[in-house]
Design a protein around this motif. Structure first.
Motif, short mmCIF file in Angstrom:
data_model
loop_
_atom_site.label_atom_id
_atom_site.label_comp_id
_atom_site.label_asym_id
_atom_site.label_seq_id
_atom_site.Cartn_x
_atom_site.Cartn_y
_atom_site.Cartn_z
N SER A 1 -22.74 94.30 84.29
CA SER A 1 -22.76 92.85 83.78
C SER A 1 -24.06 92.28 83.56
N SER B 1 -18.38 86.94 89.86
CA SER B 1 -17.21 87.49 89.63
C SER B 1 -17.00 87.99 88.24
N ASP B 2 -16.25 88.95 88.06
CA ASP B 2 -15.98 89.53 86.46
C ASP B 2 -15.22 88.51 85.56
N GLU B 3 -14.73 87.73 86.45
CA GLU B 3 -13.75 86.73 85.41
C GLU B 3 -14.74 85.64 84.84
N ARG C 1 -16.18 79.19 83.60
CA ARG C 1 -15.14 79.67 82.46
C ARG C 1 -14.94 78.66 81.65
N ASP D 1 -14.65 86.85 75.56
CA ASP D 1 -13.60 86.81 76.48
C ASP D 1 -13.79 88.05 77.21
N TYR D 2 -13.06 88.15 78.36
CA TYR D 2 -12.91 88.99 79.20
C TYR D 2 -12.20 90.29 78.90
N PRO E 1 -7.72 92.53 77.55
CA PRO E 1 -8.13 92.21 78.64
C PRO E 1 -7.78 93.19 79.73
N PRO F 1 -4.19 92.12 84.88
CA PRO F 1 -4.64 91.11 85.93
C PRO F 1 -4.43 91.63 87.41
N ASP G 1 -8.80 93.85 90.16
CA ASP G 1 -9.52 92.59 90.72
C ASP G 1 -11.01 92.74 90.12
N SER G 2 -11.32 93.67 89.53
CA SER G 2 -12.65 93.94 89.06
C SER G 2 -12.76 94.88 88.07
N ASN G 3 -14.08 94.74 87.14
CA ASN G 3 -14.29 95.66 86.07
C ASN G 3 -14.43 97.20 86.92
#
Ligand code: HEM
Length: 359
Positions: free
Chosen positions: A87, A94-96, A161, A191-192, A230, A233, A236-238
């Motif tokens: 990243s 956070s990856d979000e 965000r 976007d994610y 995406p 959900p 919790d992470s990439n």
């Protein structure tokens, strides 16, 4: 299609370039030291957070036409590769929070005259991000953007965000007015999405043997279905999503070359200008296969984060980076890597073979 012939005098030094480059690198050194103090561990000054360290095979295609059979791609055949997915921010977030994603590819065992910076290496590094242009495409604009990025980094994730959502709204408004949104807005509004489905670009130009080019890496087969999707959900992470993918599936990509055919409309000195594929298409020169593999090993993560380095100046003279944004990287990558190894008291490593990467 007539491509531009490479010459040593294609680059133009920008006004005050040496001073600005020096200030950028000095500034980056300060932020890297400050982050290392906060974490009590040093990270890269950009692309600090890794999502995966992968090994695989790059196959240079047979029978490439002369203009594409250049440098590391002059001879058909297979090379082992190491890839680090990351990243872009120079800190762990956070990856979000939407941020560009990186794909650093190390092609092992390439032959040919080398750039002077990494004389003991026999590898060719290609560093790519999931966007075709760099919003701040000259050293002067890069310096302005550093301040903006830092003020963002200080904000909590929820606000970051919000910035992405606002950028998206503005981007839509600009489009309605019939104008193309700036690269900055497009970058912020991203976007994610699942990193394995993205297309990655060198953004800056490089020498391509007798020609000048930008390179890109595009997903094919099963990973192409992840494009724009995406992360689920419940991941919790990439890193978790990628590790889960590689438990029982591989990933395939095409490495593509876009030759410069018009220096006016496809400039070298401003990496913010999109090289329109209508002027020159992205043509496949090699295929990349990353087989299923176990990414859970702490030894592998530590090797990628603390020992390995990737740099656009680790490679052949036939792939010398071009343009002011590329020239500033020469010092930036050397400093960031040296500081990281020194502060963590670990030895740098440069693989000779994929078996040098811990399982
Ligand atoms: C031209 C567009 C650029 C692309 C495509 C790009 C891509 C990347 C990627 C993929 C990485 C991660 C490498 C890894 O996994 O080890 C990286 C690291 C890094 N980038 Fe860039 N980058 C660009 C421009 C720049 C510029 C203009 C600067 C600074 C002036 C910069 C400074 C750095 C630094 C300091 C690192 C960390 C190096 C290390 O500690 O080993 N990058 N970049």
């Amino acid at each position: 299609m007539n491509h531009l012939r490479y010459r040593d005098d294609l680059e133009t030094i920008q006004p005050n370039e040496e001073r600005i480059a020096h200030e950028i690198v000095e500034h980056m050194g300060h932020t890297q030291l400050a982050a290392a103090g906060r974490h009590r561990h040093a990270h890269r000054d950009a692309h600090a957070k890794s999502h995966a360290l992968l090994t695989g095979t790059l196959r240079v295609l047979d029978n490439l036409p002369d203009e594409l059979a250049q440098g590391a791609f002059a001879t058909a055949g297979e090379h082992e590769v190491v890839a680090r997915l990351s990243s872009a921010p120079g800190d762990i977030r956070s990856d979000e929070v939407p941020a560009p994603r990186g794909f650093a590819l190390k092609i092992l065992g390439v032959e040919g005259e080398r750039m002077p910076d990494h004389p003991d290496s026999t590898n060719q590094d290609l560093l790519m991000v999931n966007f075709p242009v760099l919003a701040f495409g000259t050293v002067a604009r890069y310096q302005e953007m550093l301040g903006l990025l830092e003020s963002q980094a200080e904000r909590p994730a929820a606000v970051q965000r919000g910035v992405a959502a606002t950028a998206r709204a503005v981007e839509k408004g600009v489009e309605r007015l019939g104008r193309t949104p700036s690269a900055t807005l497009q970058g912020l509004a991203r976007d994610y999405a699942h990193p394995l489905g993205e297309t990655y670009h060198t953004q800056g130009a490089l020498r391509y043997g007798d020609a000048v080019a930008k390179l890109s890496l595009a997903p094919v087969g099963a990973v192409a279905e992840l494009t724009g999707r995406p992360i689920e959900p419940d991941f919790d992470s990439n890193a978790d999503a990628i590790a889960r993918h590689f438990r029982d599936a591989g990933a395939d990509y095409e490495l593509r070359v876009q030759l410069c055919t018009d220096l006016e409309r496809m400039p070298i000195e401003d990496a913010a200008v999109l090289w329109d594929p209508a002027l020159s298409p992205h043509r496949t020169v090699a295929t990349l296969h990353l087989p299923p593999q176990d990414l859970s090993s702490p030894a592998r993560r530590v090797h990628g984060d603390d020992h390995l380095s990737f740099s656009p100046f680790n490679g052949l003279a036939a792939h010398r980076p071009l343009g002011s944004i590329m020239r500033v990287r020469r010092l930036a990558y050397a400093q960031s890597s040296d500081l990281r190894h020194r502060l963590n008291a670990v030895a740098p490593a440069e693989p000779m073979s994929a078996s040098d990467i811990p399982a």
